[in-house]
Design an enzyme around this catalytic site. Structure first.
Site, PDB file in Angstrom:
ATOM      1  N   TYR A 301     -14.085 -30.668   9.081  1.00 56.72           N
ATOM      2  CA  TYR A 301     -12.721 -31.195   9.076  1.00 56.72           C
ATOM      3  C   TYR A 301     -11.828 -30.447  10.051  1.00 56.72           C
ATOM      4  O   TYR A 301     -11.878 -29.215  10.124  1.00 56.72           O
ATOM      5  CB  TYR A 301     -12.096 -31.060   7.679  1.00 56.72           C
ATOM      6  N   GLU A 371      -0.301 -31.212 -17.462  1.00 51.53           N
ATOM      7  CA  GLU A 371      -0.100 -32.660 -17.337  1.00 51.53           C
ATOM      8  C   GLU A 371       1.351 -33.076 -17.155  1.00 51.53           C
ATOM      9  O   GLU A 371       1.623 -34.231 -16.795  1.00 51.53           O
ATOM     10  CB  GLU A 371      -0.679 -33.382 -18.553  1.00 51.53           C
TER      11      GLU A 371
END
Length: 392
Positions: A301, A371
């Site tokens: 990458y 979360e």
């Protein structure tokens, strides 16, 4: 009611659904280009939200959603990666991975759930939306360059994408923080596989052998000299091995040893020098001990490069929807790899970091993102999708 208030109200209504989706995704992690169950869930949810769906895009598990606003404007994309890692989960969560040896240890389940949350909100904001939003649910970020596969297939041209946005959960930043950096954000990433071929024998008869383990040991130390003595501390480089394989018996010198590692750099000059010297040092050390060395060096990458003007715009938008104290301008690039870099080579792009705090890092079997970041990120990403129509 202002647009920010609209987004927040809609996000509150969608929060339980977004959490539910994230937990379902987390229980069934799938590896690169095998995200079939994941893709089915995404397609089903997009259809439920009234989004135009392109499943199995580029003959892969990619799913592309399209939302067209009521007003004219440019086409922008939001991207989430959907693949998992080959890691056994040790979190003890009630919704832990149900697939042995597979885990969403890099937070891609969170990224996917966030983008599905945006898909839930945007169709109900079409009167405020200018132009077109393309939702890219991309497979195979973890080492298989899924982004490049989609780009090579013509994703950007087919959907007329003019700019793209993405993000990654980041435990190094406190919960609720948003990390921003203009220009180079991530390193170049290369994969190194070295095979050392010697001669096997009984450990009690070392004179009959050419020990590849000894060669590997000297080689690892020599490469530390490359990093610490040959390359300037100002020319950042990280080079290390994460996997070494050699032999099966405790009393037998094996025929060969295999070392697998990675090189991370920020500029092409350092990258070129490192590759050349890794090969030269391998040949020198192997021949010294009468062994043979083989190098497989693959450039994976490039660096993610955030478009400077787009980054300025994002920073201003963030100030309007996030608390300013939570906007963190990163002073240094990161030694991580991210295939969002292939998008940044083609069109103006921005990639940010979502702070999740926590004790454990990504790629750790104990990694548990908070979360509460889900709804915050849904609000931010939806606002970003709407505001990005203002970019010339």
């Amino acid at each position: 009611m202002g647009i920010k208030e609209k987004i927040k109200r809609l996000a509150q209504d969608a929060e339980k659904r977004v959490i539910q989706l994230r937990r379902e995704l987390h229980q069934y992690p799938e590896l690169a280009f095998k995200e079939e169950r994941t893709a089915q869930l995404i397609s089903k949810e997009l259809h439920r939200c009234g989004v135009e769906v392109h499943s199995n895009y580029a003959d892969t598990t990619a799913v592309v959603g399209v939302i067209i606003g009521d007003k004219p404007g440019p086409t922008r994309a939001l991207r989430a990666d959907i693949d998992a890692l080959a890691i056994n989960e040790d979190t003890g969560l009630p919704f832990s991975s149900k697939i042995k040896g597979r885990m969403h240890a890099c937070g891609h389940d969170v990224h996917t759930a966030i983008l599905l949350g945006v898909a839930n909100l945007l169709p109900r904001l079409k009167s405020d939306l200018s132009g077109k939003i393309v939702l890219i649910f991309q497979p195979a970020e973890e080492g298989s360059a899924g982004a490049k596969v989609l780009i090579d297939h013509g994703l950007i041209e087919e959907f007329g994408i003019k700019m793209i946005f993405g993000h990654h959960v980041w435990p190094d930043l406190p919960l609720g923080a948003f990390g921003i950096r203009s220009g180079v954000l991530t390193s170049r990433s290369d994969r190194v596989i070295i095979e050392i071929n010697g001669k096997g024998a009984h450990v009690a008869k070392p004179n009959k052998a050419i020990d590849p383990i000894v060669v590997a040991s000297y080689l690892i130390l020599a490469y530390q000299e490359l990093v610490s003595k040959e390359i300037s501390p100002l020319d950042h480089i990280a080079f290390g091995f994460g996997n070494i394989q050699a032999g099966d018996a405790y009393n037998a010198i094996p025929e060969k040893a295999i070392l697998k590692g990675t090189v991370r750099t920020f500029d092409i000059k350092t990258q070129d020098y490192a590759e050349r010297r890794i090969r030269e040092i391998l040949n020198g050390v192997a021949s010294t001990f009468r062994a043979k060395g083989k190098l497989d060096y693959k450039r994976l990458y490039p660096s993610v490069v955030n478009h400077p003007l787009l980054t300025l715009e994002v920073t201003e938008w963030a100030k309007k929807i996030l608390e300013e104290k939570n906007i963190i301008k990163l002073s240094k690039p990161l030694m991580i790899a991210e295939d969002f870099s292939f998008y940044s080579q083609k069109i103006p792009s921005f990639f940010g970091l979502l702070g999740v705090g926590g004790e454990y890092d990504i790629h750790n079997s104990h990694f548990v993102p908070d979360e509460s970041i889900l709804i915050q990120a849904v609000i931010w990403s939806t606002y970003l999708a709407l505001k990005s129509s203002e970019v010339d």
